[in-house]
Design a protein around this motif. Structure first.
Motif, PDB file in Angstrom:
ATOM      1  N   SER A  63      -3.477  -2.278 -11.762  1.00 16.79           N
ATOM      2  CA  SER A  63      -3.286  -0.860 -11.446  1.00 16.79           C
ATOM      3  C   SER A  63      -1.966  -0.359 -12.014  1.00 16.79           C
TER       4      SER A  63
ATOM      5  N   PRO B  22      -3.495   3.890  -4.174  1.00 20.62           N
ATOM      6  CA  PRO B  22      -4.933   4.136  -4.140  1.00 20.62           C
ATOM      7  C   PRO B  22      -5.326   5.423  -4.856  1.00 20.62           C
TER       8      PRO B  22
ATOM      9  N   TYR C 241     -10.445  -0.504  -3.390  1.00 24.27           N
ATOM     10  CA  TYR C 241      -9.281   0.012  -4.107  1.00 24.27           C
ATOM     11  C   TYR C 241      -9.626   0.174  -5.581  1.00 24.27           C
ATOM     12  N   ARG C 242      -9.511   1.370  -6.082  1.00 23.26           N
ATOM     13  CA  ARG C 242      -9.648   1.683  -7.504  1.00 23.26           C
ATOM     14  C   ARG C 242     -10.888   1.051  -8.141  1.00 23.26           C
TER      15      ARG C 242
ATOM     16  N   LEU D 290       0.534  -0.886  -4.608  1.00 20.90           N
ATOM     17  CA  LEU D 290      -0.839  -0.425  -4.731  1.00 20.90           C
ATOM     18  C   LEU D 290      -0.870   1.077  -4.460  1.00 20.90           C
TER      19      LEU D 290
ATOM     20  N   TRP E 196       0.819  -1.208   0.000  1.00 24.86           N
ATOM     21  CA  TRP E 196       0.000   0.000   0.000  1.00 24.86           C
ATOM     22  C   TRP E 196       0.854   1.260   0.000  1.00 24.86           C
TER      23      TRP E 196
END
Length: 336
Positions: A267, A322, A75-76, A320, A48
């Motif tokens: 992502s 966000p 998330y997304r 990740l 994260w």
């Protein structure tokens, strides 16, 4: 691809889900899936970026067979399940004990200094759950029905939340007292009416009204996309023939890890931080305009297939990043 017999692989995957007594051999064990919840969330948080986290609590049914109570990291536009309890759909039972247990199981994985929102829909409102979320150092963000009356601070009478907003003043935030008797709760009420829907959002939280926004509740809708991906949108869980809830809970661990993996890769594809066979420079621009062409989970799936077809390496889960949370409006109505 593994150089093994199909029957061997199928048996290994089958035994992942079943109890030890039903496996061949004397050294077999039963997987206690609950021991994996905190490590799974810790894995998510190691990838994260930032210290703001939104968790959702929600339930999804599988026909008349299962009801899955799920804690997810949103998330997304999607959701990564990190803890769950699968119940027989035909048995009536209280859900709160399961929610409290799941939150306790994942609590060790979350750093104490993180900003954590826990979002729930109207059907999950509970003052007990509200206080349990607070006890973990997190912030409840619970939607309540428009018929649930509250007493604004400084007023003698309770009112319906819808009376606090008008078309000319569509937002309201302030301190209220919710419910009566032993369920009485001091909280912040946020109300938002956009004029396009029949009901406004009425959100109870413990955050000060000047440091929160009802728009944050939009993050909760992402868990619905996560359930869609678990079923017809990706993993096709609706086709399972399982009837044992404990077996289904173990299968969900595989689905959760796969979701984390593909979401992280997708992502990276969306951000353009990994090379693609066909350049895709406009994906993140289209997201910034308010829509995604392809959900990040699907992007990850397509990219990994492309890598495999071209004989390239398959990566582990990636960082990740966000989406930014909706900002707090600078102009707000007066707070009593």
């Amino acid at each position: 691809m593994l150089g093994q017999q199909v029957n061997t692989i199928e048996q290994r995957l089958y035994e992942w889900c079943i109890d030890a007594a039903q496996k061949a051999g004397d050294q077999r064990r039963t997987l206690d899936v609950t021991t994996c919840f905190a490590p799974l969330l810790a894995w998510v948080l190691r990838l994260w970026t930032g210290t703001q986290l939104a968790l959702t609590l929600d339930a999804t049914p599988l026909r008349d067979r299962f009801t899955c109570l799920t804690v997810s990291v949103v998330y997304r536009g999607n959701a990564i399940p990190v803890a769950w309890a699968i119940l027989p759909a035909t048995q009536q039972q209280a859900w709160n004990p399961h929610w409290l247990r799941l939150l306790t199981l994942i609590q060790p994985a979350i750093p104490a200094d993180w900003m954590v929102l826990v979002l729930t829909d109207r059907g999950l409102w509970s003052s007990t759950l509200f206080r349990a979320i607070q006890a973990h150092g997190w912030h409840p963000f619970m939607r309540v029905t428009r018929h649930r009356t509250v007493r604004p601070h400084g007023q003698a009478r309770s009112v319906a939340p819808t009376t606090l907003v008008t078309p000319q003043q569509p937002t309201w935030g302030g301190a209220v007292q919710a419910f009566q008797g032993r369920y009485r709760l001091a909280a912040t009420l946020l109300v938002w009416m956009d004029g396009q829907h029949a009901e406004p959002w009425c959100i109870l939280s413990d955050l000060p009204p000047t440091a929160s926004a009802a728009a944050w509740y939009g993050l909760r809708a992402w868990c619905e996309q996560g359930f869609k991906c678990t079923k017809r949108g990706m993993w096709q869980w609706q086709q399972t023939r399982m009837t044992d809830p404990q077996r289904a809970e173990r299968l969900w661990l595989a689905l959760a890890v796969a979701t984390l993996w593909l979401t992280s890769v997708g992502s990276a594809v969306e951000d353009g931080s990994v090379a693609t066979v066909v350049p895709l420079p406009d994906l993140h621009d289209l997201w910034a305009a308010g829509r995604r062409v392809i959900r990040v989970l699907r992007l990850g799936w397509l990219w990994l297939q492309t890598q495999s077809l071209h004989g390239r390496s398959i990566p582990l889960p990636m960082r990740l990043h966000p989406d930014p949370w909706p900002t707090i409006p600078t102009s707000r109505p007066p707070i009593p």
